[in-house]
Design an enzyme around this catalytic site. Structure first.
Site, PDB file in Angstrom:
ATOM      1  N   MET A  85      16.182   4.609  -1.240  1.00 21.41           N
ATOM      2  CA  MET A  85      15.146   5.658  -1.243  1.00 21.41           C
ATOM      3  C   MET A  85      13.849   5.110  -1.829  1.00 21.41           C
ATOM      4  SD  MET A  85      17.443   8.685  -2.862  1.00 21.41           S
ATOM      5  CE  MET A  85      19.059   9.091  -2.220  1.00 21.41           C
TER       6      MET A  85
ATOM      7  N   SER B  52      29.551   6.427  -1.894  1.00 21.11           N
ATOM      8  CA  SER B  52      28.123   6.144  -2.021  1.00 21.11           C
ATOM      9  C   SER B  52      27.870   5.735  -3.462  1.00 21.11           C
ATOM     10  CB  SER B  52      27.296   7.395  -1.705  1.00 21.11           C
ATOM     11  OG  SER B  52      26.000   7.239  -2.253  1.00 21.11           O
TER      12      SER B  52
ATOM     13  N   ASP C 230      27.198  12.643   5.645  1.00 21.09           N
ATOM     14  CA  ASP C 230      26.701  12.198   4.338  1.00 21.09           C
ATOM     15  C   ASP C 230      26.085  13.381   3.582  1.00 21.09           C
ATOM     16  OD1 ASP C 230      25.616  10.817   2.209  1.00 21.09           O
ATOM     17  OD2 ASP C 230      24.235   9.620   3.412  1.00 21.09           O
TER      18      ASP C 230
ATOM     19  N   GLY D 135      17.857  12.554  -0.347  1.00 19.59           N
ATOM     20  CA  GLY D 135      17.057  12.291  -1.549  1.00 19.59           C
ATOM     21  C   GLY D 135      17.857  12.342  -2.826  1.00 19.59           C
ATOM     22  N   PHE D 136      18.894  13.159  -2.836  1.00 14.11           N
ATOM     23  CA  PHE D 136      19.642  13.309  -4.085  1.00 14.11           C
ATOM     24  C   PHE D 136      21.134  13.448  -3.817  1.00 14.11           C
ATOM     25  CE2 PHE D 136      15.401  15.011  -4.643  1.00 14.11           C
ATOM     26  CZ  PHE D 136      14.966  14.334  -5.775  1.00 14.11           C
ATOM     27  N   GLY D 137      21.927  12.942  -4.754  1.00 18.35           N
ATOM     28  CA  GLY D 137      23.362  13.179  -4.695  1.00 18.35           C
ATOM     29  C   GLY D 137      23.670  14.541  -5.306  1.00 18.35           C
ATOM     30  N   GLY D 138      24.880  14.984  -5.140  1.00 16.91           N
ATOM     31  CA  GLY D 138      25.342  16.189  -5.822  1.00 16.91           C
ATOM     32  C   GLY D 138      24.857  17.510  -5.250  1.00 16.91           C
TER      33      GLY D 138
ATOM     34  N   GLY E 129      29.727  10.611  -2.667  1.00 17.62           N
ATOM     35  CA  GLY E 129      29.151  10.055  -3.887  1.00 17.62           C
ATOM     36  C   GLY E 129      29.738  10.713  -5.113  1.00 17.62           C
ATOM     37  N   SER E 130      29.176  11.895  -5.453  1.00 19.43           N
ATOM     38  CA  SER E 130      29.592  12.588  -6.686  1.00 19.43           C
ATOM     39  C   SER E 130      31.084  12.872  -6.712  1.00 19.43           C
ATOM     40  CB  SER E 130      28.883  13.929  -6.805  1.00 19.43           C
ATOM     41  OG  SER E 130      27.554  13.801  -6.427  1.00 19.43           O
TER      42      SER E 130
ATOM     43  N   GLY F 177      27.491  16.139   0.116  1.00 13.17           N
ATOM     44  CA  GLY F 177      28.314  17.289  -0.239  1.00 13.17           C
ATOM     45  C   GLY F 177      29.752  17.220   0.270  1.00 13.17           C
TER      46      GLY F 177
HETATM   47  C1  DX5 Z   1      21.626  11.693  -0.129  1.00 13.47           C
HETATM   48  C2  DX5 Z   1      22.431  10.411   0.083  1.00 13.47           C
HETATM   49  C3  DX5 Z   1      23.896  10.577  -0.026  1.00 13.47           C
HETATM   50  C4  DX5 Z   1      24.374  10.971  -1.349  1.00 13.47           C
HETATM   51  C5  DX5 Z   1      25.700  11.654  -1.185  1.00 13.47           C
HETATM   52  O1  DX5 Z   1      20.310  11.427   0.131  1.00 13.47           O
HETATM   53  O2  DX5 Z   1      22.187   9.917   1.369  1.00 13.47           O
HETATM   54  O3  DX5 Z   1      24.584   9.397   0.376  1.00 13.47           O
HETATM   55  O4  DX5 Z   1      24.498   9.876  -2.213  1.00 13.47           O
HETATM   56  O5  DX5 Z   1      26.016  12.138  -2.401  1.00 13.47           O
HETATM   57  P1  DX5 Z   1      26.976  13.344  -2.671  1.00 13.47           P
HETATM   58  O6  DX5 Z   1      28.320  12.923  -2.117  1.00 13.47           O
HETATM   59  O7  DX5 Z   1      26.952  13.439  -4.155  1.00 13.47           O
HETATM   60  O8  DX5 Z   1      26.436  14.531  -1.960  1.00 13.47           O
HETATM   61 ZN    ZN Z   2      23.462   8.133   2.381  1.00 10.66          ZN
END
Ligand code: DX5
Ligand code: ZN
Length: 229
Positions: A40, A11, A179, A146-149, A201-202, A181
Site C-alpha cells: 500500500m 496475509s 481478500d 487499505g486496512f486489515g480487520g 489476515g486478522s 474479512g
Molecule cells: C486489505 C488487504 C487484505 C487484508 C486482509 O486492503 O488487501 O489482504 O490484509 O485482512 P483481513 O483478513 O484482516 O480482512
Molecule cells: Zn490483499
C-alpha cells in the site's frame, strides 16, 4: 503450475513484524505454502504498508513458498521489476489503478511472474471480461482495500459466482481469490460459491493459537469443497 485447492493464504499485513520470520515458520509448520503480501502506497489506498525489501526478506525466510503480491499502489508499472526481483511468484494489480491494464499484465508476465487482476467492491466483474483470458488469477476485494480487520461485504459472493460463470463462458482458466474479512464464519460458503484462494489476515495472525486457527480454517474450507464432511 498445479495447485491443491482450496488454498488458505495468510496475509502478512496482520503479522507481528518484529516476529515475522517466526510467524511465517509457524504458518509453514501448519501446512501453509502460499503467502499474501499487501503493498500500500498511501495514494491508491489511504494506508502505507511495506515494499520490495520486506517481500525479499519473506522470500529468504520461506524460500519454497508461493508469494502472492497484491499491489494497492498508483502506477504499478513502475515497480513491477522491483517486486519480481524481490522474489514474487504472482503479482496482482488493481483494475482501477491501470489505464493500460493489458500492457501491465504483459509486463508482469515478461518479468517471469504469474499475473492477477483485482477489483474493488464497487467495480463490476463484467469490466474484467476482456482481460480474464490473459490472467492467472482474479481477486475480488471483499472489503475496501487499505486496512486489515474490516467486515466482509456480503455482495462479494455474487461476484465470485459471476466470475465462475464468466470463466466457463470464456472457456479460460484463472484462479478466483477473495481478500478481506475472511474467517471461520464465511470460509465454507466462500469455497462453496467458487473461491479457490482465500486470503486471511486478522483471523490467522490475531488468533491466540495460530496453528489451531489454521487447522480450523483449512477444515472449514475443505468442507466447502466437499473434500471432508
Ligand atoms: C486489505 C488487504 C487484505 C487484508 C486482509 O486492503 O488487501 O489482504 O490484509 O485482512 P483481513 O483478513 O484482516 O480482512
Ligand atoms: Zn490483499
Amino acid at each position: 503450475m498445479n495447485f491443491d485447492l482450496p488454498i488458505l493464504a495468510p496475509s502478512i499485513l496482520a503479522a507481528d513484524f518484529l516476529k515475522l520470520g517466526e510467524e511465517l515458520q509457524t504458518c509453514k509448520d501448519s501446512g501453509i505454502n502460499w503467502f499474501h503480501c499487501d503493498i500500500m502506497d498511501g495514494h491508491f489506498v489511504p494506508n502505507i504498508s511495506y515494499g520490495p525489501a520486506i517481500v525479499g526478506a519473506v522470500r529468504k525466510s520461506v524460500p519454497d513458498s508461493f508469494l502472492d503480491i497484491h499491489l494497492m499502489i498508483e502506477n504499478p508499472d513502475k515497480y513491477i521489476d522491483d517486486f519480481a526481483d524481490a522474489g514474487s511468484d504472482l503479482i496482482s494489480v488493481h483494475y482501477e489503478a491501470c489505464p493500460h491494464l493489458h500492457r501491465t499484465i504483459q509486463s508482469i508476465k515478461q518479468n517471469g511472474c504469474m499475473a492477477g487482476v483485482v477489483i474493488n467492491p464497487a467495480t463490476s466483474t463484467e469490466l474484467l471480461k476482456p482481460i480474464l483470458p490473459e490472467v492467472d488469477l482474479a481477486l475480488v476485494m471483499s472489503v475496501n482495500p487499505g486496512f486489515g480487520g474490516q467486515s466482509f461485504i456480503e455482495s462479494s459472493y455474487q461476484k465470485v459466482q459471476e466470475l465462475k460463470e464468466i470463466r466457463s463462458e470464456l472457456n479460460t482458466e484463472f484462479l478466483i481469490e477473495i481478500d478481506g474479512g475472511v474467517g471461520t464464519k464465511n470460509i465454507t460458503k466462500l469455497v462453496q460459491t467458487g473461491v479457490d484462494v482465500l486470503v486471511a489476515g486478522s483471523s490467522i495472525f490475531k488468533a491466540d493459537d495460530i496453528p489451531k486457527q489454521i487447522g480450523e480454517l483449512n477444515t472449514l474450507a475443505l468442507k466447502g469443497s466437499g473434500k471432508v464432511i
